[in-house]
Design a protein around this motif. Sequence first.
Motif, PDB file in Angstrom:
ATOM      1  N   ALA A  99       0.826  -1.204   0.000  1.00  0.00           N
ATOM      2  CA  ALA A  99       0.000   0.000   0.000  1.00  0.00           C
ATOM      3  C   ALA A  99       0.865   1.260   0.000  1.00  0.00           C
ATOM      4  CB  ALA A  99      -0.930  -0.018   1.215  1.00  0.00           C
ATOM      5  N   ARG A 100       1.902   1.265   0.838  1.00  0.00           N
ATOM      6  CA  ARG A 100       2.783   2.443   0.881  1.00  0.00           C
ATOM      7  C   ARG A 100       3.522   2.626  -0.436  1.00  0.00           C
ATOM      8  NH1 ARG A 100       2.807   5.169   5.439  1.00  0.00           N
ATOM      9  NH2 ARG A 100       2.173   4.052   7.330  1.00  0.00           N
ATOM     10  N   PHE A 101       4.043   1.529  -0.972  1.00  0.00           N
ATOM     11  CA  PHE A 101       4.781   1.620  -2.231  1.00  0.00           C
ATOM     12  C   PHE A 101       3.870   2.147  -3.349  1.00  0.00           C
ATOM     13  CE2 PHE A 101       8.210  -1.834  -1.276  1.00  0.00           C
ATOM     14  CZ  PHE A 101       8.717  -1.022  -0.289  1.00  0.00           C
ATOM     15  N   ALA A 102       2.644   1.628  -3.416  1.00  0.00           N
ATOM     16  CA  ALA A 102       1.721   2.046  -4.471  1.00  0.00           C
ATOM     17  C   ALA A 102       1.412   3.539  -4.366  1.00  0.00           C
ATOM     18  CB  ALA A 102       0.433   1.227  -4.398  1.00  0.00           C
ATOM     19  N   ASP A 103       1.222   4.023  -3.135  1.00  0.00           N
ATOM     20  CA  ASP A 103       0.932   5.445  -2.942  1.00  0.00           C
ATOM     21  C   ASP A 103       2.086   6.329  -3.402  1.00  0.00           C
ATOM     22  OD1 ASP A 103      -1.536   4.859  -1.875  1.00  0.00           O
ATOM     23  OD2 ASP A 103      -0.903   5.080   0.223  1.00  0.00           O
ATOM     24  N   GLU A 104       3.308   5.796  -3.321  1.00  0.00           N
ATOM     25  CA  GLU A 104       4.498   6.589  -3.669  1.00  0.00           C
ATOM     26  C   GLU A 104       5.024   6.270  -5.065  1.00  0.00           C
ATOM     27  OE1 GLU A 104       5.997   8.935  -1.889  1.00  0.00           O
ATOM     28  OE2 GLU A 104       4.791   8.785  -0.067  1.00  0.00           O
ATOM     29  N   GLY A 105       4.316   5.423  -5.809  1.00  0.00           N
ATOM     30  CA  GLY A 105       4.740   5.093  -7.168  1.00  0.00           C
ATOM     31  C   GLY A 105       5.939   4.189  -7.247  1.00  0.00           C
ATOM     32  N   VAL A 106       6.170   3.389  -6.195  1.00  0.00           N
ATOM     33  CA  VAL A 106       7.282   2.434  -6.193  1.00  0.00           C
ATOM     34  C   VAL A 106       6.744   1.061  -6.577  1.00  0.00           C
ATOM     35  CG1 VAL A 106       9.011   1.272  -4.773  1.00  0.00           C
ATOM     36  CG2 VAL A 106       8.582   3.710  -4.471  1.00  0.00           C
ATOM     37  N   GLU A 107       7.265   0.496  -7.643  1.00  0.00           N
ATOM     38  CA  GLU A 107       6.820  -0.790  -8.156  1.00  0.00           C
ATOM     39  C   GLU A 107       7.597  -1.912  -7.484  1.00  0.00           C
ATOM     40  OE1 GLU A 107       6.868  -2.479 -12.597  1.00  0.00           O
ATOM     41  OE2 GLU A 107       6.099  -0.431 -12.413  1.00  0.00           O
ATOM     42  N   ALA A 108       6.904  -2.976  -7.108  1.00  0.00           N
ATOM     43  CA  ALA A 108       7.572  -4.078  -6.410  1.00  0.00           C
ATOM     44  C   ALA A 108       6.871  -5.391  -6.715  1.00  0.00           C
ATOM     45  CB  ALA A 108       7.572  -3.835  -4.901  1.00  0.00           C
ATOM     46  N   VAL A 109       7.621  -6.479  -6.634  1.00  0.00           N
ATOM     47  CA  VAL A 109       7.071  -7.818  -6.803  1.00  0.00           C
ATOM     48  C   VAL A 109       7.651  -8.721  -5.728  1.00  0.00           C
ATOM     49  CG1 VAL A 109       6.714  -7.618  -9.281  1.00  0.00           C
ATOM     50  CG2 VAL A 109       8.886  -8.510  -8.418  1.00  0.00           C
ATOM     51  N   ARG A 110       6.878  -9.765  -5.379  1.00  0.00           N
ATOM     52  CA  ARG A 110       7.386 -10.782  -4.473  1.00  0.00           C
ATOM     53  C   ARG A 110       8.424 -11.618  -5.206  1.00  0.00           C
ATOM     54  NH1 ARG A 110       4.045 -13.003  -0.590  1.00  0.00           N
ATOM     55  NH2 ARG A 110       5.653 -14.570  -0.326  1.00  0.00           N
TER      56      ARG A 110
END
Length: 458
Positions: free
Chosen positions: A251-262
């Motif tokens: 949720a935090r990453f999405a709000d800040e535009g940081v893309e991530a994957v498991r």
Amino acid sequence: MLAAMSLPPATVPPANEAPGQAPSRRARGRDDACPGALRLHPADDGSLARVRIPGGLLTAGQALALARVSEELGDGRLDLTSRGNLQLRGLDAACGGELAAALRDAGLLPSDRHDRVRNIVASPLSGLDGGGHGDVTVWARELDAALCAGAWDELSGLSGRFLFAMDDGRGDVAALGADVTLIATPDGGAVLRVGSGAPEAGLEVRGRDAPRAAALAAVEFLARARASGTGAWRVRELPARHAVTADGLAARFADEGVEAVRTGRGGPVDAPGAPPAPGVVSGPDGRHAVSVLVPLGRVGAAPWRLLAGLASRGGSGELRVTPWRGVVLPGFTADDAAAASREVADAGLVTDPGSPWAGVGACTGRPGCAKSLADVRAHATRAVADAPRSPGAPPPVPVYFSGCERRCGHPGGRWVDALATSGTDYRLTVRGTREPDGATEVTAERLADAVATTRGTA
């Protein structure tokens, strides 16, 4: 290239406590008293200041400024810490203003509000020897700049004990039990790990987003700490029901535009990497570095000035303070590196990879610390001088001499705990497993043989 964010519900497991220690999840009854450059700590040998050196990165000019401050305001020596920071001792309690001004002038105190939260370690040989996946010192600098700029204002509330680690893929600082760890991957990305354990899964982010992701993970920790009501200083202190989760980070990453994957793994390293050995280190570009070990992490102003001068004259103008109480000087030609190594050794520092000082550490002990039961540095020095030599033998496990049960600054991983039980007696224990191995009681006079035997069989 990362695909769009896809993070199924899962928990990023909280860190484990140091082996043999139970998690501390009780509510804190006091503020964090960790010293800084602005918050001096009273000790038996005068006041103490801890100067944060994010990533261990110093310019030669900054190193010279620290030598000058140590002589003018302190006892003329510098202590290297287990987080790659530096301490000044023997300070007058009233010197705070003068000390702060000198550090600001040298660029060593860029933010008063964030002084104590700039705890960032980085792989000291990153980009120098071809042993990792890239130069993570860039991440360390960017993360520090973000902290000091107040991009996330709440980060000024981090404990002075909270630790970030930037590992270039060799596994050295990934093994230090940081609260937030970035591990470089071969494709230029980073695996982000929250906690000092070995999670079954990490989150992978683009390299350019890595420092921001680390900062956001710390923001998420603070939110969880507030919700828990424990006032936790470190990730491992969070109760399980308030652990940092992948969903929360997503949720935090999405709000800040940081893309991530498991990633399905805790990082691209399978085992802890070794710290840099003393000596000349060859680089992939024909340049060389000189790795210097500072015995027991304490160095006088004169040999420290020598290191700064060598960095300026023949090297890159940079010094890297390591979490293993050493210094790396990058940027030499082969001949200059060999000459610098000899000059450093002549000044009493260590550049021989076979030195008996390798892996030996100690807390402050007497007379500087009132809680210490013994002069552990004197006993450690005698133990090194009297230690039996075994040329060609593999490096033994580290040993750390502690003056009390707090064991301030002890190493991680597997290590020999030499704990003073009186002014003349020690208890030797092998730590690094869930339950410490059986103890051996020994007098200070018999320490050398007992420590050598325990290190060799651990």
